[in-house]
Structure formats: structure tokens, C-alpha cells
Design a protein around this motif. Structure first.
Motif, PDB file in Angstrom:
ATOM      1  N   ALA A   1     -42.499 -35.295  -2.184  1.00 53.28           N
ATOM      2  CA  ALA A   1     -41.440 -35.961  -3.154  1.00 53.28           C
ATOM      3  C   ALA A   1     -40.218 -35.139  -2.829  1.00 53.28           C
ATOM      4  CB  ALA A   1     -41.869 -36.266  -4.419  1.00 53.28           C
ATOM      5  N   VAL A   2     -40.457 -34.114  -2.974  1.00 47.92           N
ATOM      6  CA  VAL A   2     -39.402 -33.054  -3.094  1.00 47.92           C
ATOM      7  C   VAL A   2     -38.666 -32.676  -1.964  1.00 47.92           C
ATOM      8  CG1 VAL A   2     -39.280 -30.115  -2.819  1.00 47.92           C
ATOM      9  CG2 VAL A   2     -40.262 -31.397  -4.897  1.00 47.92           C
ATOM     10  N   GLY A   3     -39.184 -33.312  -0.720  1.00 53.72           N
ATOM     11  CA  GLY A   3     -39.094 -33.087   1.051  1.00 53.72           C
ATOM     12  C   GLY A   3     -37.528 -34.852   0.963  1.00 53.72           C
ATOM     13  N   LEU A   4     -37.960 -35.402   0.095  1.00 54.68           N
ATOM     14  CA  LEU A   4     -37.756 -36.118   0.348  1.00 54.68           C
ATOM     15  C   LEU A   4     -36.347 -36.316  -0.315  1.00 54.68           C
ATOM     16  CD1 LEU A   4     -39.709 -39.582   0.400  1.00 54.68           C
ATOM     17  CD2 LEU A   4     -38.601 -38.933   1.816  1.00 54.68           C
ATOM     18  N   ILE A   5     -36.509 -35.716  -2.154  1.00 50.04           N
ATOM     19  CA  ILE A   5     -35.217 -35.297  -2.381  1.00 50.04           C
ATOM     20  C   ILE A   5     -34.088 -34.851  -1.790  1.00 50.04           C
ATOM     21  CG2 ILE A   5     -34.047 -34.102  -4.523  1.00 50.04           C
ATOM     22  CD1 ILE A   5     -36.726 -35.489  -5.828  1.00 50.04           C
ATOM     23  N   ARG A   6     -34.476 -33.579  -1.262  1.00 48.90           N
ATOM     24  CA  ARG A   6     -33.658 -32.674  -0.267  1.00 48.90           C
ATOM     25  C   ARG A   6     -33.447 -33.233   0.834  1.00 48.90           C
ATOM     26  NH1 ARG A   6     -37.040 -28.085   2.020  1.00 48.90           N
ATOM     27  NH2 ARG A   6     -34.857 -27.024   2.851  1.00 48.90           N
ATOM     28  N   LEU A   7     -33.778 -34.519   1.434  1.00 49.74           N
ATOM     29  CA  LEU A   7     -33.151 -34.741   2.836  1.00 49.74           C
ATOM     30  C   LEU A   7     -31.866 -35.622   2.311  1.00 49.74           C
ATOM     31  CD1 LEU A   7     -36.115 -36.250   4.739  1.00 49.74           C
ATOM     32  CD2 LEU A   7     -34.234 -34.699   5.395  1.00 49.74           C
ATOM     33  N   LEU A   8     -31.832 -36.217   0.774  1.00 47.61           N
ATOM     34  CA  LEU A   8     -30.644 -36.674   0.168  1.00 47.61           C
ATOM     35  C   LEU A   8     -28.998 -35.619   0.465  1.00 47.61           C
ATOM     36  CD1 LEU A   8     -32.613 -38.565  -2.622  1.00 47.61           C
ATOM     37  CD2 LEU A   8     -31.785 -39.756  -0.500  1.00 47.61           C
ATOM     38  N   ARG A   9     -29.716 -34.366  -0.115  1.00 55.32           N
ATOM     39  CA  ARG A   9     -28.296 -33.837  -0.414  1.00 55.32           C
ATOM     40  C   ARG A   9     -27.619 -34.269  -1.462  1.00 55.32           C
ATOM     41  NH1 ARG A   9     -27.739 -33.782   5.306  1.00 55.32           N
ATOM     42  NH2 ARG A   9     -28.696 -32.478   6.503  1.00 55.32           N
ATOM     43  N   PRO A  10     -28.071 -34.139  -2.759  1.00 55.84           N
ATOM     44  CA  PRO A  10     -27.802 -34.226  -4.110  1.00 55.84           C
ATOM     45  C   PRO A  10     -26.689 -34.098  -4.213  1.00 55.84           C
ATOM     46  CG  PRO A  10     -29.961 -33.771  -4.252  1.00 55.84           C
ATOM     47  CD  PRO A  10     -29.810 -33.543  -3.018  1.00 55.84           C
ATOM     48  N   TYR A  11     -26.615 -32.653  -4.133  1.00 53.79           N
ATOM     49  CA  TYR A  11     -24.956 -31.974  -5.259  1.00 53.79           C
ATOM     50  C   TYR A  11     -24.247 -31.992  -3.896  1.00 53.79           C
ATOM     51  CZ  TYR A  11     -26.524 -29.532  -0.385  1.00 53.79           C
ATOM     52  OH  TYR A  11     -27.209 -29.667   0.611  1.00 53.79           O
TER      53      TYR A  11
ATOM     54  N   CYS B   1     -20.663 -48.799  -9.073  1.00 50.16           N
ATOM     55  CA  CYS B   1     -20.186 -47.688  -7.597  1.00 50.16           C
ATOM     56  C   CYS B   1     -20.560 -47.051  -7.202  1.00 50.16           C
ATOM     57  CB  CYS B   1     -18.299 -47.529  -8.547  1.00 50.16           C
ATOM     58  SG  CYS B   1     -17.421 -49.438  -7.822  1.00 50.16           S
ATOM     59  N   LEU B   2     -20.868 -46.070  -8.409  1.00 53.50           N
ATOM     60  CA  LEU B   2     -21.143 -44.551  -8.516  1.00 53.50           C
ATOM     61  C   LEU B   2     -22.647 -44.939  -7.282  1.00 53.50           C
ATOM     62  CD1 LEU B   2     -20.817 -42.966 -11.062  1.00 53.50           C
ATOM     63  CD2 LEU B   2     -19.375 -42.028  -8.866  1.00 53.50           C
ATOM     64  N   PHE B   3     -23.869 -46.421  -8.219  1.00 60.02           N
ATOM     65  CA  PHE B   3     -24.805 -45.905  -7.679  1.00 60.02           C
ATOM     66  C   PHE B   3     -24.162 -46.305  -5.812  1.00 60.02           C
ATOM     67  CE2 PHE B   3     -28.977 -48.676  -5.989  1.00 60.02           C
ATOM     68  CZ  PHE B   3     -28.990 -47.492  -6.626  1.00 60.02           C
ATOM     69  N   ALA B   4     -24.006 -47.995  -5.801  1.00 63.00           N
ATOM     70  CA  ALA B   4     -24.193 -47.532  -4.367  1.00 63.00           C
ATOM     71  C   ALA B   4     -23.804 -46.429  -3.099  1.00 63.00           C
ATOM     72  CB  ALA B   4     -22.935 -49.028  -4.130  1.00 63.00           C
ATOM     73  N   MET B   5     -22.818 -46.182  -3.971  1.00 58.29           N
ATOM     74  CA  MET B   5     -22.357 -45.000  -2.417  1.00 58.29           C
ATOM     75  C   MET B   5     -23.156 -43.691  -2.973  1.00 58.29           C
ATOM     76  SD  MET B   5     -17.900 -44.857  -3.990  1.00 58.29           S
ATOM     77  CE  MET B   5     -18.102 -43.960  -2.302  1.00 58.29           C
ATOM     78  N   SER B   6     -24.152 -43.858  -3.810  1.00 57.05           N
ATOM     79  CA  SER B   6     -24.886 -42.303  -4.207  1.00 57.05           C
ATOM     80  C   SER B   6     -25.904 -42.452  -3.034  1.00 57.05           C
ATOM     81  CB  SER B   6     -25.449 -41.884  -5.402  1.00 57.05           C
ATOM     82  OG  SER B   6     -24.130 -41.137  -5.775  1.00 57.05           O
ATOM     83  N   ALA B   7     -26.549 -44.249  -3.074  1.00 52.60           N
ATOM     84  CA  ALA B   7     -27.405 -44.466  -2.363  1.00 52.60           C
ATOM     85  C   ALA B   7     -26.936 -44.557  -0.936  1.00 52.60           C
ATOM     86  CB  ALA B   7     -28.007 -45.714  -2.623  1.00 52.60           C
ATOM     87  N   ILE B   8     -25.835 -44.768  -0.916  1.00 53.19           N
ATOM     88  CA  ILE B   8     -25.488 -45.064   0.622  1.00 53.19           C
ATOM     89  C   ILE B   8     -25.291 -44.373   1.603  1.00 53.19           C
ATOM     90  CG2 ILE B   8     -23.737 -45.975   2.278  1.00 53.19           C
ATOM     91  CD1 ILE B   8     -23.728 -48.112   0.431  1.00 53.19           C
TER      92      ILE B   8
ATOM     93  N   SER C   1     -30.353 -47.864   1.963  1.00 58.66           N
ATOM     94  CA  SER C   1     -29.223 -48.757   2.210  1.00 58.66           C
ATOM     95  C   SER C   1     -29.294 -49.987   1.919  1.00 58.66           C
ATOM     96  CB  SER C   1     -29.578 -48.962   4.183  1.00 58.66           C
ATOM     97  OG  SER C   1     -29.032 -47.121   4.177  1.00 58.66           O
ATOM     98  N   GLY C   2     -30.057 -49.963   1.964  1.00 54.36           N
ATOM     99  CA  GLY C   2     -30.180 -52.214   1.152  1.00 54.36           C
ATOM    100  C   GLY C   2     -29.904 -52.130  -0.468  1.00 54.36           C
TER     101      GLY C   2
ATOM    102  N   GLY D   1     -19.140 -49.756   6.287  1.00 50.67           N
ATOM    103  CA  GLY D   1     -19.173 -48.370   6.302  1.00 50.67           C
ATOM    104  C   GLY D   1     -20.648 -47.900   6.466  1.00 50.67           C
ATOM    105  N   THR D   2     -21.664 -48.780   5.839  1.00 50.69           N
ATOM    106  CA  THR D   2     -23.113 -47.681   6.120  1.00 50.69           C
ATOM    107  C   THR D   2     -23.525 -48.750   8.286  1.00 50.69           C
ATOM    108  OG1 THR D   2     -24.013 -48.808   4.499  1.00 50.69           O
ATOM    109  CG2 THR D   2     -25.313 -48.794   5.541  1.00 50.69           C
ATOM    110  N   MET D   3     -22.145 -49.542   8.462  1.00 50.75           N
ATOM    111  CA  MET D   3     -22.833 -50.128   9.653  1.00 50.75           C
ATOM    112  C   MET D   3     -22.374 -48.863  10.492  1.00 50.75           C
ATOM    113  SD  MET D   3     -22.766 -54.002  10.373  1.00 50.75           S
ATOM    114  CE  MET D   3     -21.356 -54.880   9.455  1.00 50.75           C
ATOM    115  N   GLY D   4     -21.020 -48.250  10.424  1.00 50.77           N
ATOM    116  CA  GLY D   4     -20.403 -47.695  11.544  1.00 50.77           C
ATOM    117  C   GLY D   4     -21.715 -46.221  10.957  1.00 50.77           C
ATOM    118  N   LEU D   5     -21.335 -45.842   9.932  1.00 50.75           N
ATOM    119  CA  LEU D   5     -22.196 -44.590  10.027  1.00 50.75           C
ATOM    120  C   LEU D   5     -23.685 -44.519  10.908  1.00 50.75           C
ATOM    121  CD1 LEU D   5     -21.662 -44.164   5.760  1.00 50.75           C
ATOM    122  CD2 LEU D   5     -20.494 -42.655   8.138  1.00 50.75           C
ATOM    123  N   VAL D   6     -25.067 -45.637  10.846  1.00 48.36           N
ATOM    124  CA  VAL D   6     -25.473 -45.771  11.419  1.00 48.36           C
ATOM    125  C   VAL D   6     -24.857 -45.688  12.710  1.00 48.36           C
ATOM    126  CG1 VAL D   6     -27.325 -47.255  12.219  1.00 48.36           C
ATOM    127  CG2 VAL D   6     -26.508 -46.903   9.882  1.00 48.36           C
TER     128      VAL D   6
END
Length: 141
Positions: free
Chosen positions: A11-21, A50-57, A104-105, A125-130
């Protein structure tokens, strides 16, 4: 074979992958900029969406980038890259990909719930980033 991580370690590793900062800074900056430039009033629900969508993606794409860069991160001379959760085996690639798909979903769905145009923008934007990270000829490479 990679070591098996505890549920807490994974779980900590998955959070680190997100780079929350990084997510927090990027998403909030862009949303605030749009509000200031357009002068529009937004409901608290739309702003949170908006904040959730952009943060999740954003988190999903940071995770995808780490999946795509795993081989080069293993060979890196930078300690930070060599200690990333995918390189150390704390998070298996299939679990990281699951995080990418889920976030992403969810981000795209929330973006469409906020506004059709915003949903289209976030989906494109998501397609472009993929394609940037993991397409047939990744730009990041």
C-alpha cells in the motif's frame, strides 16, 4: 524472484508511485489558474471534482510511467530510481497497472460528471499521456 511485500508495504509502495506531492501541486495549480483566467464561479462540488479527476489521472500516469521505465530505473545510477517500488518488487507490475486502470477510469468518469467538455479534455489528455509513457513508440523513451 522479487521479495513478497506485506499488505502495508505494498500500500505504501502504491502511494509512492502516485507521487502525491507532485499531484497536489500540479492539479491545484491548474484548476486555480483556470478559475482566475476565466473569472467563472465554480461550485464546491465542481471544484472538488476537477481536483479529484486531475489528481487521479495524474497519479495513474505517474504510475504508468514508472511501469514503462522499470528496466531503465533498475540500471540507473540514481538511488531514488533504483529504490522505486516497482524496481524493488514491493509492488508487482500487474498491481501497478491495476492502479493505472482504476484511477484513470475514475478520473475520467468524474471529469465527465463535472462537465462534458472537461471530460473530453481529460480523456484526450489521458490518451496522450499513455502514448507518452507506454505507446508503441513512447515519447518518454
Amino acid at each position: 524472484m522479487a521479495p513478497t511485500a506485506s499488505a502495508k508495504g505494498r500500500a505504501v509502495g502504491l502511494i509512492r508511485l502516485l507521487r502525491p506531492y507532485s499531484i497536489t501541486w500540479t492539479a491545484s495549480s491548474i484548476v486555480v489558474m483556470v478559475i482566475l483566467l476565466t473569472g467563472r464561479r465554480f461550485s464546491t462540488v465542481d471544484l472538488a471534482g476537477c481536483l479529484f479527476a486531475m489528481s487521479a489521472i495524474g497519479g495513474a500516469m505517474r504510475t504508468l510511467n514508472d511501469v514503462a521505465d522499470r528496466a531503465t530505473d533498475e540500471l540507473s545510477t540514481e538511488a531514488d530510481r533504483r529504490s522505486r517500488p516497482l524496481v524493488t518488487g514491493v509492488v508487482p507490475a500487474r498491481v501497478a497497472i491495476g492502479q493505472v486502470v482504476l484511477l484513470s477510469g475514475a478520473g475520467i468518469a468524474v471529469a465527465f460528471a463535472v462537465d462534458l467538455g472537461f471530460g473530453i479534455l481529460m480523456a484526450l489528455g489521458t490518451m496522450g499521456l499513455v502514448l507518452y509513457s507506454a505507446g508503441p513508440a513512447p515519447v518518454a523513451g
